[in-house]
Design a protein around this motif. Structure first.
Motif, PDB file in Angstrom:
ATOM      1  N   LEU A  72     -27.046 -46.370  15.816  1.00 32.50           N
ATOM      2  CA  LEU A  72     -26.289 -47.614  15.946  1.00 32.50           C
ATOM      3  C   LEU A  72     -25.943 -48.192  14.582  1.00 32.50           C
ATOM      4  O   LEU A  72     -24.825 -48.682  14.350  1.00 32.50           O
ATOM      5  N   VAL A  76     -23.088 -46.222  13.125  1.00 29.97           N
ATOM      6  CA  VAL A  76     -21.807 -46.542  13.761  1.00 29.97           C
ATOM      7  C   VAL A  76     -21.268 -47.879  13.246  1.00 29.97           C
ATOM      8  O   VAL A  76     -20.066 -48.019  12.937  1.00 29.97           O
ATOM      9  N   THR A 133     -16.464 -54.434  14.853  1.00 28.53           N
ATOM     10  CA  THR A 133     -17.157 -53.191  15.204  1.00 28.53           C
ATOM     11  C   THR A 133     -18.115 -53.408  16.357  1.00 28.53           C
ATOM     12  O   THR A 133     -18.177 -52.611  17.306  1.00 28.53           O
ATOM     13  N   VAL A 183     -17.852 -51.520  19.940  1.00 30.95           N
ATOM     14  CA  VAL A 183     -18.885 -50.563  20.375  1.00 30.95           C
ATOM     15  C   VAL A 183     -19.533 -51.023  21.674  1.00 30.95           C
ATOM     16  O   VAL A 183     -19.802 -50.224  22.574  1.00 30.95           O
ATOM     17  N   LEU A 201     -13.135 -45.093  17.656  1.00 31.74           N
ATOM     18  CA  LEU A 201     -14.466 -45.709  17.539  1.00 31.74           C
ATOM     19  C   LEU A 201     -15.091 -45.913  18.910  1.00 31.74           C
ATOM     20  O   LEU A 201     -16.289 -45.659  19.108  1.00 31.74           O
ATOM     21  N   SER A 205     -16.081 -42.409  20.427  1.00 32.25           N
ATOM     22  CA  SER A 205     -17.193 -41.770  19.711  1.00 32.25           C
ATOM     23  C   SER A 205     -18.502 -42.533  19.838  1.00 32.25           C
ATOM     24  O   SER A 205     -19.581 -41.966  19.658  1.00 32.25           O
ATOM     25  N   SER A 206     -18.426 -43.820  20.133  1.00 33.09           N
ATOM     26  CA  SER A 206     -19.661 -44.620  20.171  1.00 33.09           C
ATOM     27  C   SER A 206     -20.223 -44.797  21.581  1.00 33.09           C
ATOM     28  O   SER A 206     -21.307 -45.355  21.727  1.00 33.09           O
ATOM     29  N   THR A 240     -23.472 -42.942  21.841  1.00 32.94           N
ATOM     30  CA  THR A 240     -24.499 -43.578  21.008  1.00 32.94           C
ATOM     31  C   THR A 240     -25.033 -44.844  21.658  1.00 32.94           C
ATOM     32  O   THR A 240     -26.249 -45.075  21.717  1.00 32.94           O
ATOM     33  N   PHE A 241     -24.134 -45.684  22.177  1.00 29.56           N
ATOM     34  CA  PHE A 241     -24.561 -46.932  22.812  1.00 29.56           C
ATOM     35  C   PHE A 241     -25.383 -46.659  24.076  1.00 29.56           C
ATOM     36  O   PHE A 241     -26.386 -47.314  24.332  1.00 29.56           O
TER      37      PHE A 241
END
Length: 339
Positions: A15, A18, A41, A45, A67, A70-71, A74-75
């Motif tokens: 995180l 990112v 950002t 995200v 963004l 791609s995130s 991750t989130f």
């Protein structure tokens, strides 16, 4: 580190990466200030749907789309890691570990056991039967959790690390027993303990006969080879089976019917400390038998004569039933262990 905590740390790292990359991108493409870039950002995200700081250029819209895509992973990973950390009990376990550490910081005159395998488990059982407080250092976190659930004070970690020995209360301990399966690890534990506490009673396990002398040179007062002890015990069961069975029946303040205890003469009431064994008459007063004594010089006397005069520096070894030992402790005025 347990898996949930490791995932949580990885999630925080991802995180953070990112947010840093996203902020740099918005600052470079849109000319945002640092605060505006971080805000943009975060809302991108997290997909909260707040409006942009200001209208985006074509390049900014393309960067935002990349963004978001791609995130997402991750989130999602971060949200899962946080949920597992709390639901799986890791957070509660950490709180319990801190509470146990506070208790260990206040302990005195306890015994530290390094390793809770078969040898360590037996040592803990005997010490608890003898009413000694015990702190265990064990590297297996699942085993530590089970021990804590059972009310045993256990510290998760490597016993060869000085920090864990200190956290277990090495500076205030009565003794240290290291039962690790590796002789090199036991040697390191003995060296570390003796460097900080030269006066500490230290007992070590040894798997190889060549390690015994090294452990004694390092400072261990006693070195035990479980295989050797077990082999000698089995041979004795053939050579003198009845004697061995009788000795096995005598436990050191355990739960068996017959117990053996050591009593320091200085623990006796003042009026008894200068008497002879005949004058004390422990057999008729309490029912216990004095089967031996140790003088200040270290000399052992087996079945001492009744005209032996007691001295404050002596230790008596008495044999009796659990009830007789309890009455002896009451007579002396010390706390009786759980027999």
């Amino acid at each position: 580190m347990n898996p949930s905590a490791k995932r949580l740390r990885i999630a925080a790292l991802l995180l953070g990466s990112v947010v840093c990359l996203g902020s740099v991108g918005f600052m470079w493409i849109e000319g945002y200030s640092l605060l505006e870039a971080i805000y943009m950002t975060v809302i991108t995200v997290s997909t909260v749907g707040f409006g942009e700081v200001r209208s985006l250029s074509d390049g900014g819209m393309l960067f935002t789309a990349i963004l978001i895509v791609s995130s997402i992973g991750t989130f999602t990973f971060a949200a899962t890691a946080v949920t597992q950390f709390f639901i799986e009990g890791d957070y509660r376990e950490r709180l319990r570990a801190k509470r146990i550490q506070r208790i260990m910081n206040e302990m005195n005159n306890h015994v530290i056991i390094c390793g809770h395998g078969r040898v360590g488990e037996k040592a803990v059982q005997e010490l608890q039967d003898h009413a000694h407080e015990v702190v265990i250092i064990e590297s297996n976190e699942e085993l530590v959790k089970k021990l804590r659930d059972a009310g045993v004070r256990a510290l998760a970690g490597d016993a060869t690390e000085d920090e864990n020995l200190v956290n277990a209360g090495l500076d205030r301990a009565r003794a240290l027993i290291t039962t690790l399966p590796d002789d090199a690890q036991n040697l390191y534990v003995v060296l570390a303990a003796k460097e900080r506490r030269p006066d500490l009673l230290t007992i070590s396990r040894a798997s190889n006969a060549n390690a015994v002398s090294k452990l004694k040179v390092a400072g261990a007062q006693n070195v035990i080879m479980p295989d050797q002890v077990g082999g000698a015990h089995m041979a004795s069961l053939v050579a003198i089976p009845d004697v061995v069975e009788f000795l096995d029946h005598i436990r050191i303040q355990g739960a068996d019917a017959v117990n053996l205890e050591e009593i320091e003469v200085q623990q006796l009431p003042d009026r008894l400390q200068s008497m002879t064994l005949a004058e004390i008459d422990a057999r008729n007063r309490i029912g216990v038998n004095v089967i031996g004594l140790r003088k200040a010089s270290g000399e052992m006397v087996i079945n001492p004569p009744l005209d032996t005069t007691l001295q404050a520096s002596m230790k008596l070894f008495v044999l009796g039933t659990a009830d007789q030992i309890r009455r002896l402790n009451d007579f002396i005025g010390i706390q009786s262990p759980s027999l």
